[in-house]
Write a protein that holds these residues in place. Structure first.
Motif, PDB file in Angstrom:
ATOM      1  N   VAL A  96     -13.369 -10.484  15.909  1.00  0.00           N
ATOM      2  CA  VAL A  96     -12.478 -11.011  14.872  1.00  0.00           C
ATOM      3  C   VAL A  96     -12.120  -9.891  13.913  1.00  0.00           C
ATOM      4  N   ARG A  97     -10.839  -9.746  13.625  1.00  0.00           N
ATOM      5  CA  ARG A  97     -10.382  -8.762  12.655  1.00  0.00           C
ATOM      6  C   ARG A  97      -9.352  -9.394  11.729  1.00  0.00           C
ATOM      7  N   SER A  98      -9.230  -8.820  10.548  1.00  0.00           N
ATOM      8  CA  SER A  98      -8.250  -9.265   9.551  1.00  0.00           C
ATOM      9  C   SER A  98      -7.416  -8.056   9.152  1.00  0.00           C
ATOM     10  N   ILE A  99      -6.117  -8.238   9.078  1.00  0.00           N
ATOM     11  CA  ILE A  99      -5.217  -7.162   8.661  1.00  0.00           C
ATOM     12  C   ILE A  99      -4.694  -7.470   7.263  1.00  0.00           C
ATOM     13  N   VAL A 100      -4.872  -6.532   6.349  1.00  0.00           N
ATOM     14  CA  VAL A 100      -4.347  -6.667   4.989  1.00  0.00           C
ATOM     15  C   VAL A 100      -3.532  -5.415   4.696  1.00  0.00           C
ATOM     16  N   GLY A 101      -2.236  -5.587   4.544  1.00  0.00           N
ATOM     17  CA  GLY A 101      -1.365  -4.447   4.322  1.00  0.00           C
ATOM     18  C   GLY A 101      -0.254  -4.751   3.349  1.00  0.00           C
ATOM     19  N   ARG A 102       0.838  -4.041   3.528  1.00  0.00           N
ATOM     20  CA  ARG A 102       1.988  -4.204   2.629  1.00  0.00           C
ATOM     21  C   ARG A 102       2.557  -5.616   2.707  1.00  0.00           C
ATOM     22  N   PHE A 103       2.618  -6.175   3.915  1.00  0.00           N
ATOM     23  CA  PHE A 103       3.196  -7.495   4.117  1.00  0.00           C
ATOM     24  C   PHE A 103       2.092  -8.514   4.354  1.00  0.00           C
ATOM     25  N   LEU A 104       2.339  -9.740   3.918  1.00  0.00           N
ATOM     26  CA  LEU A 104       1.380 -10.815   4.159  1.00  0.00           C
ATOM     27  C   LEU A 104       1.506 -11.266   5.608  1.00  0.00           C
ATOM     28  N   GLU A 105       0.422 -11.149   6.356  1.00  0.00           N
ATOM     29  CA  GLU A 105       0.440 -11.555   7.760  1.00  0.00           C
ATOM     30  C   GLU A 105       0.544 -13.074   7.858  1.00  0.00           C
ATOM     31  N   GLN A 156      14.279 -16.945   1.829  1.00  0.00           N
ATOM     32  CA  GLN A 156      14.885 -15.617   1.871  1.00  0.00           C
ATOM     33  C   GLN A 156      13.944 -14.532   1.347  1.00  0.00           C
ATOM     34  N   SER A 157      13.312 -14.779   0.206  1.00  0.00           N
ATOM     35  CA  SER A 157      12.437 -13.759  -0.389  1.00  0.00           C
ATOM     36  C   SER A 157      11.206 -13.517   0.472  1.00  0.00           C
ATOM     37  N   ASN A 158      10.580 -14.603   0.924  1.00  0.00           N
ATOM     38  CA  ASN A 158       9.378 -14.449   1.743  1.00  0.00           C
ATOM     39  C   ASN A 158       9.659 -13.737   3.057  1.00  0.00           C
ATOM     40  N   SER A 159      10.898 -13.847   3.546  1.00  0.00           N
ATOM     41  CA  SER A 159      11.229 -13.193   4.815  1.00  0.00           C
ATOM     42  C   SER A 159      11.161 -11.681   4.708  1.00  0.00           C
ATOM     43  N   ARG A 160      11.137 -11.144   3.471  1.00  0.00           N
ATOM     44  CA  ARG A 160      10.989  -9.691   3.284  1.00  0.00           C
ATOM     45  C   ARG A 160       9.558  -9.301   2.928  1.00  0.00           C
ATOM     46  N   LEU A 161       8.710 -10.295   2.736  1.00  0.00           N
ATOM     47  CA  LEU A 161       7.332 -10.025   2.319  1.00  0.00           C
ATOM     48  C   LEU A 161       6.301 -10.501   3.341  1.00  0.00           C
ATOM     49  N   TYR A 162       6.684 -11.459   4.191  1.00  0.00           N
ATOM     50  CA  TYR A 162       5.764 -12.045   5.154  1.00  0.00           C
ATOM     51  C   TYR A 162       6.144 -11.602   6.561  1.00  0.00           C
ATOM     52  N   THR A 163       5.156 -11.446   7.426  1.00  0.00           N
ATOM     53  CA  THR A 163       5.448 -11.212   8.838  1.00  0.00           C
ATOM     54  C   THR A 163       5.561 -12.562   9.540  1.00  0.00           C
ATOM     55  N   ASP A 164       6.654 -12.748  10.277  1.00  0.00           N
ATOM     56  CA  ASP A 164       6.878 -14.001  10.991  1.00  0.00           C
ATOM     57  C   ASP A 164       7.674 -13.736  12.256  1.00  0.00           C
ATOM     58  N   ILE A 165       7.557 -14.651  13.195  1.00  0.00           N
ATOM     59  CA  ILE A 165       8.306 -14.597  14.447  1.00  0.00           C
ATOM     60  C   ILE A 165       9.264 -15.783  14.491  1.00  0.00           C
ATOM     61  N   GLY A 166      10.529 -15.503  14.841  1.00  0.00           N
ATOM     62  CA  GLY A 166      11.505 -16.561  15.029  1.00  0.00           C
ATOM     63  C   GLY A 166      12.125 -16.447  16.411  1.00  0.00           C
ATOM     64  N   LEU A 167      12.585 -17.567  16.929  1.00  0.00           N
ATOM     65  CA  LEU A 167      13.218 -17.595  18.250  1.00  0.00           C
ATOM     66  C   LEU A 167      14.519 -18.371  18.158  1.00  0.00           C
ATOM     67  N   MET A 168      15.604 -17.756  18.624  1.00  0.00           N
ATOM     68  CA  MET A 168      16.873 -18.455  18.817  1.00  0.00           C
ATOM     69  C   MET A 168      17.042 -18.687  20.310  1.00  0.00           C
ATOM     70  N   THR A 169      17.345 -19.920  20.677  1.00  0.00           N
ATOM     71  CA  THR A 169      17.451 -20.233  22.096  1.00  0.00           C
ATOM     72  C   THR A 169      18.384 -21.419  22.297  1.00  0.00           C
ATOM     73  N   ALA A 170      18.955 -21.493  23.492  1.00  0.00           N
ATOM     74  CA  ALA A 170      19.725 -22.664  23.913  1.00  0.00           C
ATOM     75  C   ALA A 170      19.067 -23.295  25.139  1.00  0.00           C
ATOM     76  N   HIS A 171      17.773 -23.050  25.330  1.00  0.00           N
ATOM     77  CA  HIS A 171      17.050 -23.564  26.486  1.00  0.00           C
ATOM     78  C   HIS A 171      17.138 -25.093  26.497  1.00  0.00           C
ATOM     79  N   PRO A 172      17.625 -25.690  27.575  1.00  0.00           N
ATOM     80  CA  PRO A 172      17.857 -27.137  27.592  1.00  0.00           C
ATOM     81  C   PRO A 172      16.601 -27.971  27.345  1.00  0.00           C
ATOM     82  N   GLU A 173      15.477 -27.601  27.953  1.00  0.00           N
ATOM     83  CA  GLU A 173      14.269 -28.411  27.792  1.00  0.00           C
ATOM     84  C   GLU A 173      13.710 -28.298  26.378  1.00  0.00           C
ATOM     85  N   ILE A 174      13.732 -27.094  25.819  1.00  0.00           N
ATOM     86  CA  ILE A 174      13.268 -26.948  24.438  1.00  0.00           C
ATOM     87  C   ILE A 174      14.209 -27.706  23.506  1.00  0.00           C
ATOM     88  N   GLY A 175      15.514 -27.645  23.799  1.00  0.00           N
ATOM     89  CA  GLY A 175      16.475 -28.383  22.989  1.00  0.00           C
ATOM     90  C   GLY A 175      16.241 -29.874  23.039  1.00  0.00           C
TER      91      GLY A 175
END
Length: 706
Positions: free
Chosen positions: A595-604, A475-494
Motif C-alpha cells: 500500500v502506498r499513498s501519493i501526496v503531491g501538487r495535485f490532490l489524487e 472547473q476549479s477542481n479540474s485544475r487541482l485534482y487528478t481525475d479520469i474522464g471518458l467520452m464514448t458513444a458505445h451503444p451498450e454503455i449508452g
C-alpha cells in the motif's frame, strides 16, 4: 428506489480486529503526510503555506464530521466498534493524542520554519510587538474606520448572557476591570469578528516600505480592544474558535427534500460544539468559563501557539503576485484525439472513445462537448448529474441555454453534497426557473456518480453520447485534482447509462446493466467477485494480480477478500491517498499486499480498478472508493475502459507510473505507519511531474523565476 433493493454484503463471520487499522486514526495520518509537504524546503514557499492551510481545513472537517459523529454515538452508547474493535472511548483518547501531535507540529512549522522563511522573502506576518510606530498609526486608523463600526462587543452579565457563537468564527474573550455608565461592574466581554471582515490585512507599501506586510485580524482586535470598551481597563484579550457538528441529518420520510434540507441548514452553524481552539496565553479561568458555556470537556480544548484560525494563512496565496514562490503555471492540453479542433466533437467521439486525464488534459473538452450539444439542432435531450459544480463552471449556463433552446434537459443534483448543500439548493432553483427538470437524487442514497448523457438524432436514428468521470463537474477542481474522464458513444454503455438516469428520475425497479457496475446494486458484489476470480486464477497457477488506485479503503469484507486473494498467491498493489484500514505485510495474511499513498501538487482523486484476469486485463474507472458508504449507501458508477489502447494508457499513467514514484510516495506498514519513499539507487521519479511533462510539455523540477 426502495432501500430493500440495494445489495447488502453477506457476512459469514465477524471481522478479526487484529487484521484492521482504525479508520479515523488512518484519516488523521493523511494530514501528517500533507504537513510534510509544508515542511519540505524543496517545495515553493507559498505552496508550503497553502499545504499548512490545507491541514487546518482537513482537521476542521475531521472534527465537524468524524469526531462529532463519534462523540454523539459515544454519548448515547451506540458507538459500536469498527472492524478494528477499538472502543469509542479509547478511540477518542487516541484521536486527541494524535491531534495534539498534529497541532503542535502545525504551529511549530509556522513559527519556526514558514514564518522566518517568508520574512526572508520580504513577506512579513507582523505581530503587535513588531509594529513600527508608523504601522501602528495606520492600523489604528484602519481599525477605527473599517473594523470598529462593524463590531458589536458584548459585555456578559445577567441581561447579556453568553451569546451563540457561530461555527469556526474568530472570537475574542476580553477580561475587564471598572464600571460602565450604568454603574455595572465589568468582568467579561466577547468580541465576535463578523465574517464580512477580512481575516488578513495588508499594510500599504507607503506605510511599511517595499515588500509585503500583513496582519491577522485577530492581532488587530487584540491590539485595539480597549477602544471597544471605553472607561474600562482591559486586563486581557484572548482568541478562541469553536468547531461544531456539521453533519446534516434528513429523515428518509420527507415530503420535500430541498425544503427539509434548507430547514436543517439554518441551525448547522450553531449545532453541538465538539472542539475549542484557544490561544496559548489564555488563563485557565477563561478556558473553564468557555468550556462550561459550550458544554465541553477539558479534553475538547486545543491550545494554539499562534493564530487560532491558522487556516486563514491560505488567503494570502492568491493575494501575492510572487510566481517564484509558487508552482510554475502550466496549460492543460486538449486531448490529441480532437486534433486541431476543426472537426466536430460528435464526429470524433462517434468513431472512437476519448480519454481525458485531468488536470493534465483540459476540462474544456467537457465544456466544449456540452456547448456543441446545446447548439446542435439534432440534439434532443441532455441528462447530467451534479454533485459539486463550483461557482465558476460554465456548464450550468450551458444547461440553462439548452433548456431555453427547447431541448429536454434533466439534471440530477445531489443536495446533500457535504458543505455544498446551500449552493446546490440555489443551483437547483436556478435550473428549475430555466425549465430544466431537476431531480434531487434518492433519499437515503447520495448520488455521487459523475455522468452526462446526450441524445442526438442521426440519419433517422437516436444515438447516445456519454461523458463519465471519476471527478466532479467542477472547473476549479479540474485544475487541482487528478481525475479520469471518458467520452464514448458505445451503444451498450449508452443503454446502461440511459437506464441509470431513468431509475434516478423515475424511481424504477432494479435494472440489469451490461457494462457499468452500479452501486448500491452490482458494484460491491462485482468488486468482490473480481477479487475472488483473481484468487481462483492464482490457485490454478494462472497469472493473477490486482492494482487499484483509491482515495480510501475501509470496507471490511472487500479487505477480507483481498487478504484471501493474497494468501492464494495474488500480487496486490494499492495506491490509497487517504484512510486505509487494510494492514499490508502481515505474515501469512497480507505479505503480497503493498500500500502506498501519493501526496503531491495535485490532490489524487481518480479511482481505477485493474484486474489481470488471466492475461486479459479488465480496467474500470469509478466515482467510488472501496468504502462502505460508496459501495452500499451511494449511487455510484464504475465504467470499463474497453478500448485496449486507452486501457493500456490508464494502466501506464495512473497505476504503473504511480507505483514507480519514489519522491512523493509514502509506504504503509502493518502497524499503520507511513515512511516516505526515497530514490536510493534509482533515478528520482515523480508520477505527477512525469505526467505534466508527457501530457503538457511542462517541466516542474524547479519553480519558475520571478
Amino acid at each position: 428506489m426502495p432501500r430493500r433493493q440495494a445489495i447488502q454484503p453477506v457476512v459469514d463471520e465477524t471481522p478479526q480486529p487484529e487484521l484492521f487499522l482504525n479508520r479515523e486514526l488512518s484519516a488523521l495520518e493523511f494530514n501528517f503526510r500533507v504537513l510534510a509537504q509544508a515542511r519540505d524546503p524543496a517545495m515553493p514557499l507559498l505552496e508550503r503555506l497553502r499545504y499548512l492551510s490545507i491541514v487546518a481545513s482537513n482537521l476542521d472537517e475531521f472534527f465537524e464530521v468524524r469526531v462529532a459523529m463519534l462523540k454523539q454515538r459515544h454519548q448515547f452508547g451506540s458507538a459500536a466498534p469498527g472492524p478494528d474493535g477499538m472502543a469509542s472511548g479509547d478511540l477518542l483518547s487516541r484521536i486527541r493524542e494524535r491531534v495534539l501531535d498534529l497541532t503542535c507540529a502545525q504551529y511549530a512549522t509556522w513559527q519556526d520554519e514558514l514564518g522566518p522563511a517568508l520574512a526572508a522573502e520580504n513577506i512579513h506576518f507582523l505581530t503587535r510587538k513588531q509594529w513600527t510606530a508608523r504601522q501602528r498609526r495606520w492600523l489604528q486608523g484602519y481599525f477605527e474606520n473599517e473594523v470598529l463600526p462593524v463590531l458589536s462587543p458584548l459585555g456578559l452579565d445577567p441581561a447579556h448572557p453568553f451569546p451563540r457563537i457561530l461555527n469556526k468564527t474568530l472570537n475574542i474573550a476580553v477580561v475587564l476591570q471598572g464600571r460602565d455608565a450604568f454603574g455595572h461592574e465589568g468582568h467579561m466581554a466577547l468580541v465576535r469578528a463578523p465574517r464580512s471582515l477580512p481575516r488578513i490585512i495588508r499594510i500599504p507599501d507607503e506605510v511599511s516600505g517595499p515588500g509585503d506586510h500583513v496582519v491577522f485580524l485577530a492581532e488587530l482586535l487584540q491590539a485595539f480592544v480597549d477602544m471597544m470598551f471605553p472607561g474600562f481597563k482591559v486586563v486581557g484579550a484572548y482568541q478562541f474558535r469553536v468547531t461544531r457538528n456539521s453533519e446534516l441529518i434528513v429523515e428518509e420520510e420527507v415530503d420535500n427534500l430541498a425544503r427539509a434540507l434548507t430547514e436543517e441548514l439554518v441551525g448547522r452553524g450553531y449545532a453541538r460544539p465538539v472542539r475549542l481552539e484557544i490561544g496559548n496565553d489564555c488563563p485557565q479561568s477563561i478556558v473553564s468559563m468557555l468550556i462550561n458555556n459550550f458544554e465541553l470537556e477539558e479534553t475538547d480544548v486545543y491550545r494554539c501557539d499562534g493564530p487560532v484560525n491558522i487556516i486563514r494563512l491560505g488567503l494570502i496565496y492568491d493575494d501575492l503576485d510572487r510566481p517564484n514562490l509558487k508552482f510554475p503555471r502550466f496549460t492543460p492540453a486538449m486531448p490529441a484525439a480532437f486534433g486541431t479542433g476543426k472537426k466536430r466533437m460528435f464526429d470524433i467521439v462517434s468513431q472512437r472513445d476519448v480519454l481525458l486525464h485531468h488536470p493534465y488534459e483540459s476540462f474544456n473538452a467537457v465544456v466544449d462537448l456540452l456547448r456543441e450539444a446545446v447548439q446542435d439542432p439534432d440534439v434532443l435531450a441532455i441528462k447530467q448529474t451534479l454533485y459539486r459544480a463550483g461557482k465558476d463552471t460554465p456548464l450550468v449556463d450551458l444547461l440553462v441555454e439548452a433548456a431555453r433552446n427547447g431541448k429536454d434537459v434533466t439534471v440530477v443534483i445531489e443536495l446533500r453534497a457535504r458543505f455544498d448543500e446551500e449552493a446546490n439548493i440555489r443551483l437547483a432553483e436556478r435550473l428549475q426557473e430555466a425549465g430544466v427538470q431537476v431531480v434531487y437524487g434518492v433519499v437515503g442514497f447520495k448520488t455521487h456518480a459523475k455522468m452526462m448523457l446526450i441524445v442526438r438524432r442521426e440519419n433517422g436514428h437516436l444515438r447516445r453520447y456519454l461523458h463519465l468521470s471519476t471527478g466532479n463537474y467542477h472547473q476549479s477542481n479540474s485544475r487541482l485534482y487528478t481525475d479520469i474522464g471518458l467520452m464514448t458513444a458505445h451503444p451498450e454503455i449508452g443503454e446502461d447509462l440511459h437506464k441509470v438516469f431513468q431509475q434516478l428520475s423515475g424511481l424504477g425497479p432494479t435494472i440489469n446493466l451490461k457494462q457499468l457496475l452500479h452501486s448500491p446494486f452490482t458494484l460491491y458484489k462485482s468488486v468482490v467477485a473480481k477479487i475472488e476470480r483473481e484468487a481462483a486464477h492464482a490457485r490454478a497457477g494462472k497469472p493473477a494480480r490486482i492494482v487499484a488506485k483509491l482515495n480510501a479503503l475501509n470496507e471490511a469484507h472487500v479487505i477480507e477478500a483481498l487478504y484471501a486473494a493474497a494468501q492464494a498467491g495474488v500480487e496486490i498493489d494499492l495506491i490509497v491517498r487517504g484512510a486505509c484500514t487494510l494492514r499490508p505485510g502481515l505474515p501469512g495474511v497480507s505479505e503480497r499486499i503493498r500500500v502506498r499513498s501519493i501526496v503531491g501538487r495535485f490532490l489524487e482523486h481518480s479511482r481505477v480498478y485493474w484486474f489481470k484476469n488471466d492475461g486479459e486485463p479488465e480496467v474500470y474507472c469509478a466515482s467510488a472508493d472501496w468504502m462502505e458508504r460508496n459501495l452500499i449507501r451511494r449511487i455510484e458508477v464504475a465504467f470499463p475502459i474497453l478500448d485496449p489502447v486507452l486501457a493500456r494508457r490508464v494502466y501506464d499513467e495512473t497505476l504503473a507510473n504511480y507505483l514507480a514514484d519514489n519522491t512523493q510516495a509514502w509506504l504503509l506498514d502493518s502497524e499503520g505507519h507511513y515512511t516516505r519513499a526515497t530514490p536510493d539507487e534509482l533515478p528520482p521519479h515523480s508520477a505527477q511531474e512525469t505526467l505534466l511533462a508527457s501530457l503538457c510539455g511542462a517541466s516542474l523540477t524547479k519553480p519558475s523565476a520571478s
